[in-house]
Design a protein around this motif. Structure first.
Motif, PDB file in Angstrom:
ATOM      1  N   MET A 126       3.269 -25.048  -1.383  1.00  0.00           N
ATOM      2  CA  MET A 126       2.755 -25.528  -0.045  1.00  0.00           C
ATOM      3  C   MET A 126       3.785 -26.494   0.469  1.00  0.00           C
ATOM      4  SD  MET A 126      -0.981 -26.461  -1.517  1.00  0.00           S
ATOM      5  CE  MET A 126      -1.790 -26.851   0.059  1.00  0.00           C
ATOM      6  N   GLN A 127       4.566 -27.170  -0.372  1.00  0.00           N
ATOM      7  CA  GLN A 127       5.564 -27.757   0.447  1.00  0.00           C
ATOM      8  C   GLN A 127       6.380 -27.233   1.136  1.00  0.00           C
ATOM      9  OE1 GLN A 127       6.596 -30.379  -3.421  1.00  0.00           O
ATOM     10  NE2 GLN A 127       5.222 -32.091  -2.612  1.00  0.00           N
ATOM     11  N   ARG A 128       6.924 -26.194   0.285  1.00  0.00           N
ATOM     12  CA  ARG A 128       7.885 -25.231   0.836  1.00  0.00           C
ATOM     13  C   ARG A 128       7.516 -24.628   2.368  1.00  0.00           C
ATOM     14  NH1 ARG A 128       9.347 -21.312  -3.481  1.00  0.00           N
ATOM     15  NH2 ARG A 128       9.753 -23.045  -4.597  1.00  0.00           N
ATOM     16  N   HIS A 129       6.241 -24.065   2.151  1.00  0.00           N
ATOM     17  CA  HIS A 129       5.867 -23.222   3.220  1.00  0.00           C
ATOM     18  C   HIS A 129       5.586 -24.297   4.400  1.00  0.00           C
ATOM     19  CE1 HIS A 129       3.696 -20.384   0.187  1.00  0.00           C
ATOM     20  NE2 HIS A 129       4.951 -20.172   0.413  1.00  0.00           N
ATOM     21  N   ARG A 130       5.159 -25.687   4.324  1.00  0.00           N
ATOM     22  CA  ARG A 130       4.782 -26.530   5.402  1.00  0.00           C
ATOM     23  C   ARG A 130       6.085 -27.295   5.867  1.00  0.00           C
ATOM     24  NH1 ARG A 130       2.948 -28.193   8.264  1.00  0.00           N
ATOM     25  NH2 ARG A 130       1.844 -30.205   7.867  1.00  0.00           N
ATOM     26  N   GLY A 131       7.134 -27.343   5.030  1.00  0.00           N
ATOM     27  CA  GLY A 131       8.202 -27.960   5.286  1.00  0.00           C
ATOM     28  C   GLY A 131       8.137 -29.576   5.135  1.00  0.00           C
TER      29      GLY A 131
END
Length: 205
Positions: A119-124
């Motif tokens: 999720m962190q990766r997708h959301r930046g």
DNA sequence: AGTGCGATTGACT
DNA sequence: GTCAATCGCACTA
């Protein structure tokens, strides 16, 4: 509540247990879980905020009848209606009535459970509180897009609804966010005190 | 065929 | 707190 070892097992919701009423479904979905299976791993989150768009509701996209975009809202309850809003944000809804009746529940916020790194990766962003707080943000975190439009969320697949034994906490009710028509109806549901809920302080009392 | 607008978000004062 | 970005769709003609 929890099973042995404290690990909560997520089981898929069956259509039979979904209320055949969109407002009741919106309330029912609080505390349930959205599960997203990606090639890189499972992402899941607990639903902490929903809004109902009921039959005869001027704020609902289904208000003027079936169109190419809103067709999934008229599917039997438990199907995904995914659309792009403001040209920037995808929105995830769950159809809420019998086949042929247009209505849906907007999933507005999740408390991240599994796949937080993804999720962190997708959301930046790294901030847990911001990963899925808001309907557009949660779709970005879970990589939900037009591919999911019309999907049966009660079936095995890349996106589905589940439950574990956890207590959802106290549920509050308020007016809906960001609409102009039928704006006074109490059709927004949220977990009181959850930091993962969107909206202003006043709405979340 | 042309046009106005929205169930939001992120950047900025 | 304010405000622009951005685009598919539904409405009008």
């Amino acid at each position: 509540m929890g099973s042995a070892g404290g690990q909560l097992v997520t089981t898929r919701l069956t259509r039979d247990e979904l209320p055949v009423d969109t407002a009741a479904l919106a309330r029912f979905l609080i505390g349930r879980i959205v599960v997203r299976e990606t090639p890189e791993g499972v992402i899941s989150g607990r639903i902490v905020e929903t809004e109902a768009y009921v039959p005869g509701d001027a704020a609902s996209h289904a208000f003027r009848g079936v169109t190419p975009r809103t067709r999934p809202m008229f599917l039997e309850r438990g199907h995904a209606y995914v659309y792009l809003n403001y040209g920037t944000s995808w929105m995830l809804n769950v159809s809420g009535e019998a086949a042929g009746i247009g209505a849906g529940v907007l999933i507005r916020a999740l408390e991240p459970l599994e796949g937080i790194v993804l999720m962190q990766r997708h959301r930046g962003t790294d901030k847990p509180r911001d990963l899925a707080r808001g309907p557009g943000r949660l779709c970005k975190a879970l990589q939900i897009g037009p591919w999911a439009d019309g999907l049966d969320l009660c079936a095995e697949g890349l996106l589905w609804l589940g439950r574990d034994g956890a207590d959802s906490g106290e549920v509050g009710v308020s007016t809906r966010i960001g609409i102009t028509r039928d704006a006074d109806r109490p059709l927004r549901f949220y977990v009181r005190g959850s930091p993962f809920v969107s909206g202003t302080r006043a709405l979340n009392v």
